[in-house]
Design a protein around this motif. Sequence first.
Motif, PDB file in Angstrom:
ATOM      1  N   GLU A 271       0.800  -1.229   0.000  1.00 18.00           N
ATOM      2  CA  GLU A 271       0.000   0.000   0.000  1.00 18.00           C
ATOM      3  C   GLU A 271       0.830   1.275   0.000  1.00 18.00           C
ATOM      4  O   GLU A 271       0.269   2.372   0.053  1.00 18.00           O
ATOM      5  CB  GLU A 271      -0.947  -0.010   1.200  1.00 18.00           C
ATOM      6  CG  GLU A 271      -1.872  -1.212   1.238  1.00 18.00           C
ATOM      7  CD  GLU A 271      -2.586  -1.455  -0.086  1.00 18.00           C
ATOM      8  OE1 GLU A 271      -3.401  -0.611  -0.477  1.00 18.00           O
ATOM      9  OE2 GLU A 271      -2.302  -2.489  -0.733  1.00 18.00           O
ATOM     10  N   GLU A 295      -1.813   4.243  -0.539  1.00 15.84           N
ATOM     11  CA  GLU A 295      -3.058   4.093  -1.286  1.00 15.84           C
ATOM     12  C   GLU A 295      -4.253   4.396  -0.379  1.00 15.84           C
ATOM     13  O   GLU A 295      -4.137   4.429   0.853  1.00 15.84           O
ATOM     14  CB  GLU A 295      -3.163   2.662  -1.833  1.00 15.84           C
ATOM     15  CG  GLU A 295      -1.997   2.221  -2.705  1.00 15.84           C
ATOM     16  CD  GLU A 295      -1.926   2.969  -4.030  1.00 15.84           C
ATOM     17  OE1 GLU A 295      -2.931   3.619  -4.409  1.00 15.84           O
ATOM     18  OE2 GLU A 295      -0.860   2.906  -4.672  1.00 15.84           O
ATOM     19  N   GLU A 296      -5.410   4.607  -0.991  1.00 17.59           N
ATOM     20  CA  GLU A 296      -6.612   4.880  -0.211  1.00 17.59           C
ATOM     21  C   GLU A 296      -7.117   3.608   0.463  1.00 17.59           C
ATOM     22  O   GLU A 296      -6.840   2.493   0.024  1.00 17.59           O
ATOM     23  CB  GLU A 296      -7.697   5.465  -1.117  1.00 17.59           C
ATOM     24  CG  GLU A 296      -7.354   6.837  -1.701  1.00 17.59           C
ATOM     25  CD  GLU A 296      -8.491   7.395  -2.533  1.00 17.59           C
ATOM     26  OE1 GLU A 296      -9.543   6.722  -2.634  1.00 17.59           O
ATOM     27  OE2 GLU A 296      -8.340   8.503  -3.072  1.00 17.59           O
ATOM     28  N   GLY A 297      -7.880   3.794   1.534  1.00 19.29           N
ATOM     29  CA  GLY A 297      -8.454   2.655   2.228  1.00 19.29           C
ATOM     30  C   GLY A 297      -8.002   2.577   3.668  1.00 19.29           C
ATOM     31  O   GLY A 297      -7.169   3.371   4.136  1.00 19.29           O
ATOM     32  N   ASN A 298      -8.562   1.626   4.387  1.00 17.78           N
ATOM     33  CA  ASN A 298      -8.185   1.404   5.776  1.00 17.78           C
ATOM     34  C   ASN A 298      -6.916   0.561   5.803  1.00 17.78           C
ATOM     35  O   ASN A 298      -6.909  -0.574   5.306  1.00 17.78           O
ATOM     36  CB  ASN A 298      -9.322   0.694   6.523  1.00 17.78           C
ATOM     37  CG  ASN A 298      -9.111   0.687   8.015  1.00 17.78           C
ATOM     38  OD1 ASN A 298      -8.271   1.406   8.540  1.00 17.78           O
ATOM     39  ND2 ASN A 298      -9.858  -0.145   8.727  1.00 17.78           N
ATOM     40  N   LEU A 299      -5.842   1.096   6.375  1.00 12.87           N
ATOM     41  CA  LEU A 299      -4.525   0.477   6.256  1.00 12.87           C
ATOM     42  C   LEU A 299      -3.946   0.120   7.614  1.00 12.87           C
ATOM     43  O   LEU A 299      -4.269   0.723   8.636  1.00 12.87           O
ATOM     44  CB  LEU A 299      -3.563   1.416   5.526  1.00 12.87           C
ATOM     45  CG  LEU A 299      -4.019   1.915   4.149  1.00 12.87           C
ATOM     46  CD1 LEU A 299      -3.001   2.894   3.574  1.00 12.87           C
ATOM     47  CD2 LEU A 299      -4.242   0.752   3.193  1.00 12.87           C
ATOM     48  N   PRO A 329      -3.040  -3.637   3.634  1.00 13.18           N
ATOM     49  CA  PRO A 329      -4.476  -3.411   3.878  1.00 13.18           C
ATOM     50  C   PRO A 329      -4.876  -3.979   5.239  1.00 13.18           C
ATOM     51  O   PRO A 329      -4.354  -4.997   5.681  1.00 13.18           O
ATOM     52  CB  PRO A 329      -5.153  -4.177   2.739  1.00 13.18           C
ATOM     53  CG  PRO A 329      -4.099  -4.407   1.711  1.00 13.18           C
ATOM     54  CD  PRO A 329      -2.802  -4.497   2.450  1.00 13.18           C
ATOM     55  N   GLU A 333     -12.903  -5.341   5.434  1.00 16.30           N
ATOM     56  CA  GLU A 333     -14.093  -5.243   4.591  1.00 16.30           C
ATOM     57  C   GLU A 333     -14.686  -6.634   4.370  1.00 16.30           C
ATOM     58  O   GLU A 333     -13.996  -7.659   4.464  1.00 16.30           O
ATOM     59  CB  GLU A 333     -13.753  -4.587   3.245  1.00 16.30           C
ATOM     60  CG  GLU A 333     -12.859  -5.409   2.334  1.00 16.30           C
ATOM     61  CD  GLU A 333     -11.389  -5.319   2.703  1.00 16.30           C
ATOM     62  OE1 GLU A 333     -10.586  -6.055   2.096  1.00 16.30           O
ATOM     63  OE2 GLU A 333     -11.054  -4.515   3.592  1.00 16.30           O
ATOM     64  N   ASN A 366      -3.528  -9.024   3.535  1.00 19.46           N
ATOM     65  CA  ASN A 366      -3.992  -8.051   4.526  1.00 19.46           C
ATOM     66  C   ASN A 366      -3.829  -8.614   5.935  1.00 19.46           C
ATOM     67  O   ASN A 366      -3.299  -9.707   6.129  1.00 19.46           O
ATOM     68  CB  ASN A 366      -5.438  -7.646   4.246  1.00 19.46           C
ATOM     69  CG  ASN A 366      -6.399  -8.845   4.233  1.00 19.46           C
ATOM     70  OD1 ASN A 366      -6.313  -9.720   5.082  1.00 19.46           O
ATOM     71  ND2 ASN A 366      -7.308  -8.874   3.263  1.00 19.46           N
TER      72      ASN A 366
END
Length: 449
Positions: A271, A295-299, A329, A333, A366
Amino acid sequence: MSDVIKIKKGLDIRLKGKAEKVFGTTNLPELFAIKPGDFPGLVPKLAVKPGDKVKVGSVLFFDKYRTDIKFVSPVSGEVQVVNRGERRRILEVVVKSDNQNEAEDFGAADPKQVSKEAALEKILASGMWPFFRQRPYNVVANPADEPKAIFISAFDSSPLAPDNDFVVAGQESAFQAGVDVLNKLTSGGVNIGVNSQMASKAFVSVSGAKVSSFSGPHPAGNVGVQIHHVSPINKGDIYWTIQPQEVISLGKLFTEGVYDASRIIALTGSELKTRNYVKTKVGASISAYVQNNVEEGNLRYISGNVLTGGNVSKDGYLGSYDSQITVIPEGDEAEFMGWVAPGLNKFSVSKSFFSWLSPKKEYALNANLNGGPRAIIVSGQYDKVLPMDILPEHLIKAIITEDIDKMEQLGIYEVAEEDLALCEFVCTSKLEIQSIIRKGIDTMVKEMS
């Protein structure tokens, strides 16, 4: 160099996001923190308060029960804050850098001519002693002990690990000076474990050390595994360990007379947009290296590698022993069809999915556990990834039941958390094995003290 020691058991986890062997141009961050939690068994006592001015090498806190073991500032500046947790436990001492790099002068000395007593005194005064760790138990070493030998692992085999050959390049003289100092601290000699396929001249040609060559999958680069194969630990044995960059800092302490907290770290993980090496210092805020670079998102932000590193926030700090920042990641999700899906892009140790058909494919894994804790199952999984002559499942059960005698018989003196990290990764019972090992070690320390 001796014959190659072949490590057959283990596992190389093929992750996306390895650092390119170039240096980034990111400026040093403003904030740095030293965290007592990085040093198991430490009971810290503060030597500063917010607003105090400090230099590089100024004492921030010390061990309450071993007051000669000091923990110092990596930069000059002002103590910003002392963050505390439950029951006012000290979590971190944060220093705001003034970018002046003004340092305490500990005096230069010839590494080859200095006495053992003078070397110990200088290392303790400078705050470099916490980088010496003891086996068994993997805690800060006791300077009053006489180690059987000192071990350095010159390569890191963990996922996306930095290349120590690249890191040490150009610092060979400081590394040699550090090895000369180490030889003053033990009559048993210095042992260096190198990768048989890509050992650099800095490690192979160093004088005053025995070089052992290793091949095979992770955890071949773990210093505990190397000790196990070169000189197994028996009850009563004491070994000290130290990392290559810490050896370089040790050498500079004697040749330059100052504590050098410089570190070269790898920015890794699927990420991160830009993945390279950066020059920083111990305890640096990671925000300077991840801001606008993810990068975008929950990391998940990790100080260290994905197996043994610490979970930190994007404004957190580099661990004192870490030379890597990893971003992956979070994996929180919902997944369509869950475990029923074919799993074409999933990595599997078994043949549950299809990763075995593509042995060189890299994966963006992840932090999802993919299940919950359950009863421990004796399946032989751990034995396939632990290249040590111990019975890991039986050892874990002995720790859980706090059976001291069985823990001794089953190899508690040989292991640290990192040595069984792969066991945790492959565990279908989802046990926090590294936490269990630390619990066992803490029990042994308490019982034997």
